[in-house]
Scaffold this active site. Sequence first.
Site, PDB file in Angstrom:
ATOM      1  N   HIS A  65      19.166  -7.467  55.694  1.00 50.49           N
ATOM      2  CA  HIS A  65      18.204  -6.626  56.840  1.00 50.49           C
ATOM      3  C   HIS A  65      16.420  -6.719  56.174  1.00 50.49           C
ATOM      4  CE1 HIS A  65      21.276  -3.674  58.491  1.00 50.49           C
ATOM      5  NE2 HIS A  65      20.896  -4.276  59.236  1.00 50.49           N
ATOM      6  N   GLU A  68      14.574  -4.311  53.460  1.00 49.53           N
ATOM      7  CA  GLU A  68      16.125  -3.806  51.708  1.00 49.53           C
ATOM      8  C   GLU A  68      15.380  -4.721  50.819  1.00 49.53           C
ATOM      9  OE1 GLU A  68      19.409  -3.175  53.533  1.00 49.53           O
ATOM     10  OE2 GLU A  68      19.234  -1.968  54.826  1.00 49.53           O
ATOM     11  N   ARG A 123      13.222  -3.972  59.842  1.00 50.81           N
ATOM     12  CA  ARG A 123      14.695  -4.469  59.034  1.00 50.81           C
ATOM     13  C   ARG A 123      15.631  -5.585  60.170  1.00 50.81           C
ATOM     14  NH1 ARG A 123      19.434  -0.684  59.582  1.00 50.81           N
ATOM     15  NH2 ARG A 123      20.375  -0.571  60.729  1.00 50.81           N
ATOM     16  N   HIS A 192      23.672  -4.655  50.459  1.00 50.61           N
ATOM     17  CA  HIS A 192      22.314  -3.651  51.137  1.00 50.61           C
ATOM     18  C   HIS A 192      21.840  -2.957  50.275  1.00 50.61           C
ATOM     19  CE1 HIS A 192      23.912  -4.761  55.356  1.00 50.61           C
ATOM     20  NE2 HIS A 192      24.503  -5.248  54.536  1.00 50.61           N
ATOM     21  N   GLU A 266      25.805  -0.769  49.056  1.00 52.31           N
ATOM     22  CA  GLU A 266      24.568   0.145  48.732  1.00 52.31           C
ATOM     23  C   GLU A 266      23.602   0.187  47.760  1.00 52.31           C
ATOM     24  OE1 GLU A 266      22.677   0.212  52.257  1.00 52.31           O
ATOM     25  OE2 GLU A 266      24.582   0.436  53.973  1.00 52.31           O
TER      26      GLU A 266
END
Lengths: 305, 96
Positions: A65, A68, A123, A192, A266
């Site tokens: 993405h 990020e 994104r 991510h 994440e």
Amino acid sequence: TGSFSYSTYHTIEEIYSWIDGLLLEYPKLVSRIDIGQSYEGRPIYALKFSTGGNKPAIWIDTGIHSREWITQATGVWTAKKIASSYGVDSSLTDILDNLDIILEIVTNPDGYAYTHSTNRMWRKTRSINAGSTCVGVDPNRNWNAGFGGPGSSSNPCSETYHGAHPHSEPEVYSVVDFILAHGNVKAMLSIHSYSQMLLFPYGYTNDLAPDHEELTELAKQTANALASLHGTQYTYGTTIATIYRADGTATDWAYNNGIKYSYTFELRDTGRYGFILPAEQIIPTAEETWLALMTVMEHVKNHPY
Amino acid sequence: QKTFVGDQVLRAHAKDNAQLDVLRELEAMKHLQVDFWRGPSRPNLPVDIRVPNAVLQQVKVFLESNSIDYSIMIEDVQELLDQEHQDIQSATLRER
């Protein structure tokens, strides 16, 4: 790569140039694999860290993405850390004596370039969708694992648009093709941001993975290792139970294709800056993530299958 | 570069599944061009929404009229992006 600033965000051109430098600096350990081309024709590179032979591999990807940014920056720092630690750090040396590490830093090159040139908040990929004025596919809903389910969108204008068919995106297909051809990837770690979570299969079903207990225990150890440096707290669990239903994700695909140790990270933060994490947090984030990656990699090394 | 002057990121706290459904309705209102940084998933997880300046009041009214608690996570997205850009420029100069 010594004069490169690891505590700032870089363009794709700067990162690709830096990769060239890394190859020159560590020619015996690091090689570059051209795994494909993006929709707009940019090369897609994976870095292979190998001491030779055909060893089982650990796959790590950052930046699928594009907005990020902390993830691509962490990927750069991590590549340098791996290269400079071999022969210096006994744990990493032991890992690389038994496993290869393959790291794709800019997994969505067109999206990343677009975040620098046009829209910082982009994104998706940059592919044109037939019959729509909206551009791009969510490259983490495009994998053939629960593809097209309600944890993704069929609307091309949505940020979670799954694409016309599984692996429609060359950025996704390149990874699929590489991993299947390799045939001996033992872990997939997909990085991510943001939320500070460690997620594992599944995202598309409430069913527990056959290796659920082991994945949970390893996630716990990994989160503890990560927290030990700066106190950053991660939650962990299956994707569907911890965050939300997500269909067509990379780590579910990997798990269904025999890659037992499949985790989605994440990274920072939990919602002060979100995707606009200040550059001063790049190195602390990369440092703590390194401890987490090492925990998983050591486990993979010690638990061959 | 697209600018985000006056855009805010709102953090919404859904109390129950009904409020989550309301947030999903908001997500489906494409004309508002809101950008869900963290989508609606379960009541204990916050939902982060970047709201364009032009529809800020409309979205806040929508949340309030549905009794959804929210706070402002980022006051002005562009300010953060300007700071980020400035940091990159300084780092580039230092590298050179």
